[in-house]
Design an enzyme around this catalytic site. Structure first.
Site, PDB file in Angstrom:
ATOM      1  N   SER A 108       0.831  -1.208   0.000  1.00  0.00           N
ATOM      2  CA  SER A 108       0.000   0.000   0.000  1.00  0.00           C
ATOM      3  C   SER A 108       0.862   1.254   0.000  1.00  0.00           C
ATOM      4  CB  SER A 108      -0.891  -0.015   1.249  1.00  0.00           C
ATOM      5  OG  SER A 108      -1.516   1.229   1.453  1.00  0.00           O
ATOM      6  N   TYR A 126      -2.432  -0.279  10.096  1.00  0.00           N
ATOM      7  CA  TYR A 126      -2.607  -0.943   8.800  1.00  0.00           C
ATOM      8  C   TYR A 126      -1.335  -0.810   7.976  1.00  0.00           C
ATOM      9  CZ  TYR A 126      -3.989  -1.434   3.914  1.00  0.00           C
ATOM     10  OH  TYR A 126      -4.047  -1.791   2.582  1.00  0.00           O
TER      11      TYR A 126
END
Length: 343
Positions: free
Chosen positions: A135, A160
Site C-alpha cells: 500500500s 494498517y
C-alpha cells in the site's frame, strides 16, 4: 494460456475480483479463496463471486473457489497440496486505515499471520512467483513527493500501514533465504466499478444520491493519486508474469529498499497524477448529475495529507503505466453504481 493454476487470495474482494476476471479472460485456470468477512457488505462479495462463476462458464475457463481464512495455517497448507498453484497473487487482507486504529487484532491475524502462512506455503510448493498487495500508506510520515520505492518507508502513521510494511520485510526474508521471487505492489487509491463501500468515492456516491452531506476531512485540503482498476489489473498481471530477479547492481553498503540481491522488488502502482478531493467530488457530481452538499471537518488520526506515486520503476519494468483520466474512471464507476444499486 497456462494450464498450471494461478492462486488468487481475496478473490471476492474488489481488486481480487477484477484480477480473476482478467486471468479467466485470457484462459488461465484460477483457484480463488476468500473468507467473505463482514468488514463490508458480504452480499457485494457474493455478487462478485457469482459473476466470476458465470464468466468462467462463458469463457469455458476453470475457476475453483474455496471459502477459507488465510490465518488458518492447516487450511492454507492443504489448499496448496490439493491444487499445486504455479503463481500466487496475494490480495487477501484486512483493509481499512481507521478500522486498524479500533481493531488492530484483526490486522495481526490476517495481515501478519495470514501472510506468513502464504509465504511458507509458497516456499514449500516452489512457487514460480508471489505477487502481493502492499500500500502507498507505507510511506507514512515521509514528506518527500512523489513517493519513490527507493526512499525509506519505515515511519508508518497507522497500524494498517505498519502491517503492510511488515509484509514487505517478511517477503524479503523469504526471497533472501529461500530464493522465492516476490513482488510487492504499493497500490495508490484504487477505484472503479465493483469497488469497496468503505472507500471515499463509493460512500460519496451513496450520500450524494441520497441527499446526505459528505464529509471532507482536513477541510478538503487532501489529494490522492487515484488509479483506475483496469489500469491496476493490467499492470499487475504484466508484473506477475515477469518474476522478480536479483539486482546485480545492489550493494549492501548502500542498500536500496526497492530491490535486493535476492529475487525481490517493490513497485508503485499509481497514476502519478494526484487530484484533490474537491476534484473527485466534482467528477462524481458530473457523473451522477447531482450537486453534493459538503461538510468540511478537521483531519482524522492517521490520515496522510496527499499521495503522489513515482512510477518510473513501473514504466521501466513493463513499458507502460496507468493512464485512465479521473473523470472517465468515475463516470464508469457511477454507471455501474446506478445499475447495481438501482439508484
Amino acid at each position: 494460456m497456462n494450464d498450471r493454476p494461478y492462486l488468487v487470495t481475496g478473490a471476492a474482494g474488489f481488486v481480487g475480483y477484477h484480477v480473476v476476471l482478467a486471468l479467466l479472460a485470457r484462459g488461465d485456470t484460477v483457484i480463488g479463496i476468500d473468507n467473505i468477512n463482514g468488514y463490508y457488505d458480504p452480499a457485494l462479495k457474493e455478487a462478485r463471486l457469482g459473476n466470476l462463476a458465470a464468466g468462467a462458464a462463458t469463457k469455458n475457463a476453470t475457476f475453483i473457489f474455496e471459502r477459507m481464512d488465510i490465518s488458518d495455517t492447516g487450511a492454507v497448507a492443504g489448499l496448496f497440496e490439493r491444487h499445486h498453484p504455479f503463481r500466487v497473487v496475494h490480495l487477501a487482507a484486512q483493509a481499512g486505515v481507521r478500522h486498524s486504529i479500533e481493531n488492530p487484532g484483526s490486522y495481526v491475524q490476517s495481515n501478519l499471520v495470514g501472510f506468513a502462512n502464504i509465504l511458507e506455503s509458497c516456499r514449500n510448493a516452489g512457487i514460480d512467483h508471489l505477487t502481493y498487495a502492499s500500500s502507498s500508506s507505507v510511506y507514512g510520515a515521509n514528506g518527500k513527493r512523489p513517493f519513490s520505492e527507493h526512499d525509506n518507508a519505515d515511519h508508518p502513521v497507522q497500524f494498517y500501514a505498519a502491517t503492510k510494511r511488515a509484509n514487505e520485510l517478511m517477503a524479503h526474508a523469504y526471497s533472501s533465504l529461500h530464493r522465492l521471487p516476490t513482488t510487492g505492489l504499493r497500490f495508490f487509491t484504487v477505484y472503479g466499478p465493483w469497488g469497496r463501500p468503505d472507500m471515499a468515492y463509493f460512500s460519496f456516491a451513496r450520500k450524494i444520491l441520497g441527499g446526505e452531506p459528505i464529509q471532507l476531512y482536513n477541510f478538503g485540503r487532501q489529494s490522492r493519486d487515484f488509479t483506475y482498476i483496469d489500469d491496476v489489473v493490467a499492470t499487475m498481471l504484466d508484473l506477475c508474469d515477469r518474476p522478480a530477479r536479483g539486482n546485480d547492481n545492489w550493494r549492501p553498503e548502500h542498500p536500496d529498499p526497492q530491490s535486493s540481491a535476492a529475487p525481490f522488488r517493490l513497485v508503485n502502482i499509481g497514476s502519478a497524477k494526484p487530484h484533490s478531493l474537491g476534484a473527485l467530488v466534482g467528477a462524481l457530481e458530473a457523473a451522477l448529475g447531482v450537486k453534493a452538499e459538503i461538510e468540511y471537518l478537521p483531519p482524522q488520526p492517521g490520515d496522510i495529507s496527499d499521495t503522489h506515486a513515482d512510477i518510473s520503476n513501473l514504466s521501466a519494468y513493463i513499458g507502460s503505466a496507468p493512464s485512465t483520466p479521473l473523470d472517465l474512471g468515475i463516470s464508469r464507476f457511477a454507471e455501474w453504481y446506478r445499475d447495481f444499486y438501482n439508484a
